[in-house]
Structures are given as structure tokens and as C-alpha cells.
Design a protein around this motif. Structure first.
Motif, PDB file in Angstrom:
ATOM      1  N   ALA A 275       0.735  -1.473  -0.304  1.00 21.96           N
ATOM      2  CA  ALA A 275       0.609  -0.265  -0.111  1.00 21.96           C
ATOM      3  C   ALA A 275       0.752   1.116   0.344  1.00 21.96           C
ATOM      4  O   ALA A 275       0.262   2.458  -0.573  1.00 21.96           O
ATOM      5  N   THR A 277       3.432   1.825  -1.577  1.00 24.54           N
ATOM      6  CA  THR A 277       4.497   1.684  -2.561  1.00 24.54           C
ATOM      7  C   THR A 277       2.544   2.619  -3.687  1.00 24.54           C
ATOM      8  O   THR A 277       3.088   3.461  -4.326  1.00 24.54           O
ATOM      9  N   LEU A 278       1.716   2.111  -3.392  1.00 25.75           N
ATOM     10  CA  LEU A 278       1.000   2.803  -4.528  1.00 25.75           C
ATOM     11  C   LEU A 278       0.341   4.077  -4.130  1.00 25.75           C
ATOM     12  O   LEU A 278       0.278   5.078  -4.560  1.00 25.75           O
ATOM     13  N   LYS A 288       3.919   1.564 -11.572  1.00 21.82           N
ATOM     14  CA  LYS A 288       4.656   2.333 -10.330  1.00 21.82           C
ATOM     15  C   LYS A 288       4.519   1.185  -9.255  1.00 21.82           C
ATOM     16  O   LYS A 288       4.429   1.480  -7.543  1.00 21.82           O
ATOM     17  N   ASN A 289       5.769   0.693  -9.375  1.00 26.68           N
ATOM     18  CA  ASN A 289       6.832  -0.467  -7.598  1.00 26.68           C
ATOM     19  C   ASN A 289       7.789   0.190  -7.185  1.00 26.68           C
ATOM     20  O   ASN A 289       8.410  -0.558  -6.882  1.00 26.68           O
ATOM     21  N   SER A 301       7.810  -4.190  -2.782  1.00 29.98           N
ATOM     22  CA  SER A 301       7.032  -5.116  -3.241  1.00 29.98           C
ATOM     23  C   SER A 301       8.082  -7.138  -3.319  1.00 29.98           C
ATOM     24  O   SER A 301       7.764  -7.856  -3.348  1.00 29.98           O
ATOM     25  N   LEU A 338      -3.284  -4.698  -4.947  1.00 35.12           N
ATOM     26  CA  LEU A 338      -3.222  -4.204  -4.906  1.00 35.12           C
ATOM     27  C   LEU A 338      -2.043  -4.322  -6.079  1.00 35.12           C
ATOM     28  O   LEU A 338      -1.021  -2.455  -7.165  1.00 35.12           O
ATOM     29  N   LEU A 341      -2.864  -3.095  -9.531  1.00 34.34           N
ATOM     30  CA  LEU A 341      -3.448  -0.946  -9.607  1.00 34.34           C
ATOM     31  C   LEU A 341      -2.052  -1.051 -10.088  1.00 34.34           C
ATOM     32  O   LEU A 341      -1.844   0.060 -10.095  1.00 34.34           O
ATOM     33  N   MET A 342      -0.837  -1.456  -9.349  1.00 36.85           N
ATOM     34  CA  MET A 342       0.555  -0.536  -9.441  1.00 36.85           C
ATOM     35  C   MET A 342       0.643  -1.001 -10.921  1.00 36.85           C
ATOM     36  O   MET A 342       2.277  -0.514 -11.196  1.00 36.85           O
ATOM     37  N   SER A 343       0.511  -1.457 -11.710  1.00 35.20           N
ATOM     38  CA  SER A 343       0.215  -1.848 -13.379  1.00 35.20           C
ATOM     39  C   SER A 343       1.786  -3.234 -13.190  1.00 35.20           C
ATOM     40  O   SER A 343       2.531  -3.174 -14.203  1.00 35.20           O
ATOM     41  N   ASP A 344       2.149  -3.232 -12.145  1.00 36.13           N
ATOM     42  CA  ASP A 344       3.242  -4.271 -11.608  1.00 36.13           C
ATOM     43  C   ASP A 344       2.936  -5.922 -11.849  1.00 36.13           C
ATOM     44  O   ASP A 344       2.711  -6.896 -11.066  1.00 36.13           O
TER      45      ASP A 344
END
Length: 572
Positions: A275, A277-278, A288-289, A301, A338, A341-344
Motif C-alpha cells: 500500500a 508503494t501505491l 508504480k512499484n 514488493s 494492489l 493497481l500498480m501495473s506490476d
């Protein structure tokens, strides 16, 4: 470089894979030695039926189910009736929600209840007497399968291997800037060995040696491709940090019950890491990591992977008492959500596969895994319909040559340059792939193929794959299901991550942008890999043998404790 130098360079490139192969064979073959035979620690005797049940493990399920370690064919016994487990201060039995209850010497138990030699354990209408096994008469002497290879010999070979890589970098770039990181790594390597043997009294060092060989390869690739050596020093510092994390974790998880007490806090910590990181993260390369603070960048992560395995692994009495996977599923769903949402997406897939491994080991039910996969497929379909641009990222998968000037550019060049390396490589720092973006992390496997050769690249993959085989082998004698689940899931995570990296860059799988464990450039990735290795190390019963020997001196007056059964401990 003259003709003589070319000849010397080629001979070195031929010797490098030979040394790496010898190190791998010595380490994995030596890891097999020095383990005790699988014999009964104690026995449970049914004096009425004259049936004797050998107790082989530190944690044993008792019930009517065929999957139980000790199966009792008695209708009054529940399918999952109880767990008999051992800790450093003795044996205990736990009622895991049975209908008839568990009684010790006529007294009904509540929670963990200590049991000793001669005690009568009543499960339904079945009465079992706990007795010593005949195997204890041999004092637990271990029969070694072969003479183990001294660790200094293996470390000496790794040192020669690192110096060969260094020599190539120096003569090819005509610069000595890589000398300091190389010598620094060799110093760290032997210091780590000395502390492990003298301070922590570790009986073996093979697993660490394999990780050091991979880490040293990554450090040398970083040192010989950057004139300011910044990346090499980052990798070296990350290796030291990883070794510290590794040593701390082995101490922390020595007592499974201590881990269970911190279980909730670790669960919350895993979610907070992601969270944060987000909220605080910076978008780099579409994901977004990363959290960047001044000159320092961290990928939380990577550390969340370690926490996630803590969350998934449990002791057997906890598993059987709390049959539901609800808590673990909730943490898993939040973590993967999560990451999405970070696109990781690469890390999200790694978390999901780790979830499948843990879920299967916890439940043993293929239906649970099938349900999870079905839910994941449904989630992917929904995500692609909401965010169709994600599908565009995988458009080149399977036919990158058609996208050689766009999305397949990296993979096409990686395939071309890696093929040019042949079996022994063109020489470290002499390849062209180093000038391609992300060559030192996402594309590092192909860079190894080009510069060091296909043989060493395949040995690297084999070492990581060997971690899984080793973890599977040692978990049959692990002191707790916590170690079994943690070791197999950590090894599975490393293997799957390596597969994503290797197969992604070679166009067998979509390119997801994950690192090759221990080798790719990245400080948090390196530290995380060492942390994951600690789970595998802890599963080996030899890891804590020195503490059990100390305990024997302190607890010699205890009627029946872990110290009265020397057959559990390995003489090394």
C-alpha cells in the motif's frame, strides 16, 4: 589485445563453465550427505490390538483419514482428530476439533498438552501408550552417504571463477576499475563463511555457496559494464544486506511458535508495504512499484514476497485447527489487487503462483487450486475488458520478429546477441547487448549467454531449479510444516521468477520485466532473494543442530524432552 591475449581469454572462457559446473555438482551432492536415516522418533502402542504406530516426524496428524500421518481405523476417531508435535522442550498433543476429544491419562486436553513416555493418550475408544523407539538405542549416529566436500574448497573454486571474470573485464576494457568490487566480494564471501562456522556454528555452507556464486556473477557483470562501478557497489552492498537478512531470518524462524505469534503483524506488514508503494511510489517503465528517496530507490514488493510466505506458512496444529483458508485468501487477494493497481503484473503473477503452491500444501485439495485459477482467469478477462491497453503489451508474444522495430525490439536483439555467444561467450564486457536498455536486469540471461556463454547461463538456471529439488528433499524431515510450506513456496517463487525472466526474454512467455534471482541488477531484488533462501536453509534439520546440542546440557534432568532423543540431530 594481442594474439596471446586472445588465446588466454579463450582458455579462461572455456575454464569458467567447467569450474561453475564443478561447484554446482559438489554443492548439491554434498548437501545430500550427513542426513539422518528416517526412523521412528517415538512409537504409539495400542496394547489392546497390539498395533504399533511409529512417529517419524516432528509434527504428525492423527486421525481416520488416509492422509493422516498416523491413520487409526476406528469409527470413534475423527478424520482429523489431533496433532502430535515436538518442540525443544518436549512432545505435545493438540485436539484439532475432534468430536470425541483428546485425553491424556484420563484428563481431557485443552490446547497444547504435554505428553511424556508412558502417558496414555485416548482418542475416542482408542488408547495409545507413548513409548521410546528402538532406534533411540543407536544414539542417533548418522550414516554419511559419502565424505562431504569442505566448504573452503568450494569457496576457493568460486574465487577462481570470480577472478577469471575479473581478468576478462580488465583485459577487454583495459581498465582496473572492477578490481575493488571483485576483491570486496571475495572478502565478504570468506567473512560470511567464517561467521557462519565460528559464530552461528552452521554445519554446512553449500546452499550459501551456490547463492554466492550467482551473486558474484551478477556483481561482476555490473562491475565490468559501468566505468563508475556504481552498480557493482550497489550489488555488493545489497549482497551484504541480503546476508544480514538471511542470518536474522534463520534465527527468527528457528522457533515456529515465535513466528505464529507474529503472524498477524507480518500479515499487516505485507499489505502496508504494498500500500505504501501505491501511495508513495513513482511510476517507472509503466509500473508504480518504486519508492525513491533522494539517491536511494526501493522496491517494497520484493520484501513483501518474504512477508507473504510468512503469512502462508503455518504449523500443523494451526493448519488443522483452522481449516479455513479465509485469512490467507484475503491477504492474497489484497496483495495481488494492489500489485495490479500498480501495473506490476509480473510480480502479481509471481504472488499468484506462490499462492497456488501454498494453498495446495495447506489444503492438499486440488479443487481449491482449480477454483483459484478459475477466479484468476475471470479476473484477467475483466481486467482486459476494462483496460485493453494491457493486451497490447503482449501483442508481440510468440512472434517478436514481426515486431522487431517496435514492441519486440528488445527480445529480437536479445535472441540475436545471445546466439552469437555460443557455448563459451565472446568475453565479458565485449558483447553488444550491454548497450540495450535493461540489459543488466530484465535481459541479463541473454547477456550472460552472449558474454559468458550458454553453458554458464544454463548452469545458473539449473542452480535456481536445484533449489526447488533440494527444498522438496529436505522438507520430508523438516521439524514443522511451517518449514515445509515456507521452503517449497520460497523455492517455487524463485524458480517461477527465473522462468518468467528466462522464458520471457526468449519469447516463450510474455516479457513481464522481472529480475533473474541473485544475478540481475537491483538492490532490493538481491536482498529479497537472500531472504527467501533463508526459508530453504531453515527447512534442513542440520541448520539448528548446534542449539540442540547446547540444550542437551541444560535440560539433562528433564524426564522426556527433545534432548533425550539424539537420533533427531545430525552429527556433522
Amino acid at each position: 589485445m594481442g594474439e596471446i591475449g586472445e588465446i588466454i581469454s579463450f582458455l579462461i572462457r572455456v575454464c569458467e563453465p567447467v569450474i561453475a559446473l564443478i561447484v554446482m555438482i559438489l554443492c548439491f551432492s554434498s548437501l545430500k550427505g550427513g542426513r539422518r536415516e528416517e526412523h521412528a522418533l517415538i512409537v504409539l502402542d495400542n496394547d489392546k490390538t497390539k498395533v504399533s504406530y511409529p512417529v517419524l516426524y516432528w509434527e504428525n496428524s492423527i486421525g481416520r483419514s488416509r492422509s493422516s500421518d498416523i491413520m487409526i481405523e476406528d469409527p470413534s476417531v475423527s478424520r482429523d482428530h489431533a496433532v502430535l508435535l515436538r518442540r525443544n522442550d518436549g512432545w505435545f498433543i493438540t485436539d484439532t476439533g475432534s468430536k470425541a476429544g483428546v485425553f491424556v491419562n484420563g484428563t481431557q486436553t485443552n490446547g497444547r498438552h504435554p505428553v511424556a513416555v508412558g502417558d496414555i493418550i485416548t482418542l475416542g475408544s482408542t488408547m495409545l501408550v507413548l513409548r521410546r523407539s528402538l532406534a533411540s538405542a543407536n544414539n542417533g549416529k548418522t550414516r554419511h552417504e559419502h565424505k562431504r566436500v569442505p566448504a573452503p574448497v568450494i569457496l576457493g573454486l568460486i574465487t577462481i571463477y570470480i577472478l577469471m571474470l575479473l581478468f576478462q573485464g580488465v583485459i577487454n576494457m583495459e581498465s582496473q576499475f572492477a578490481v575493488v568490487p571483485a576483491l570486496g566480494f571475495i572478502l565478504v564471501m570468506f567473512a560470511f563463511y567464517g561467521v557462519s562456522r565460528k559464530v552461528f556454528k552452521r554445519p554446512d555452507f553449500e546452499l550459501e555457496s551456490l547463492a554466492l556464486m550467482l551473486s558474484g556473477t551478477g556483481i561482476m557483470l555490473a562491475a565490468t559494464h559501468n566505468t563508475d562501478t556504481r552498480q557493482a557497489y550497489v550489488q555488493l552492498a545489497a549482497t551484504v544486506l541480503g546476508i544480514i537478512i538471511y542470518s536474522f531470518m534463520i534465527w527468527f524462524i528457528e522457533i515456529p511458535d515465535r513466528v505464529m505469534k507474529w503472524h498477524i503483524i507480518i500479515s499487516v506488514g505485507a499489505i502496508l508495504l504494498l500500500a505504501s508503494t501505491l501511495v508513495l511510489g513513482t511510476v517507472q517503465h509503466g509500473a508504480k512499484n518504486w519508492i525513491i528517496i533522494g539517491p536511494v530507490s526501493v522496491q517494497p514488493s520484493e520484501f513483501a514476497k518474504i512477508a507473504y510466505i510468512f503469512v502462508g506458512a503455518s504449523t500443523l496444529d494451526v493448519l488443522q485447527t483452522k481449516k479455513s483458508l479465509t485469512e490467507f485468501i484475503i491477504v492474497s487477494a489484497i496483495s495481488v489487487g494492489l500489485l495490479v493497481l500498480m501495473s506490476d503484473f509480473g510480480t502479481a503473477v509471481i504472488f499468484f503462483v506462490t499462492f497456488l503452491i501454498i494453498a495446495f500444501m495447506r489444503s492438499g485439495d486440488i479443487k481449491t487450486v482449480a477454483l483459484a485459477i478459475t477466479a484468476a482467469i475471470l479476473g484477467v478477462v475483466i481486467m482486459l475488458s476494462v483496460k485493453p491497453y494491457i493486451a497490447d503489451r503482449f501483442a508481440a508474444w510468440g512472434h517478436v520478429w514481426e515486431y522487431a522495430d517496435s514492441t519486440g525490439y528488445q527480445q529480437v536483439n536479445s535472441l540475436i546477441y545471445s546466439a552469437s555467444g555460443g557455448l563459451f561467450g565472446v568475453g565479458i564486457s565485449k558483447g553488444y547487448l550491454q548497450y540495450l536498455f535493461a540489459s543488466e536486469n530484465d535481459l541479463v540471461f541473454c547477456m550472460m549467454c552472449e558474454e559468458i556463454g550458454l553453458i554458464i547461463a544454463l548452469i545458473t538456471a539449473a542452480v535456481i531449479g536445484g533449489f526447488m529439488l533440494y527444498a522438496r528433499g529436505v522438507t520430508t524431515r523438516s521439524r514443522s510444516t511451517f518449514y515445509s510450506i515456507a521452503a517449497c513456496s520460497a523455492a517455487g517463487l524463485l524458480v517461477f521468477q527465473a522462468a518468467l525472466n528466462i522464458f520471457g526474454v526468449t519469447d516463450i512467455l510474455p516479457l513481464t520485466g522481472v529480475t533473474l534471482p541473485f544475478v540481475s541488477y537491483g538492490g532490493t531484488s538481491m536482498a529479497s532473494c537472500w531472504g527467501l533462501l533463508a526459508f530453504i536453509k531453515a527447512a534442513d534439520e542440520r541448520t539448528y543442530v548446534h542449539r540442540h546440542k547446547k540444550a542437551k546440557k541444560v535440560k539433562s534432568s528433564v524426564k522426556f524432552s527433545a534432548d533425550n532423543n539424539e537420533e533427531d540431530f545430525v552429527e556433522v
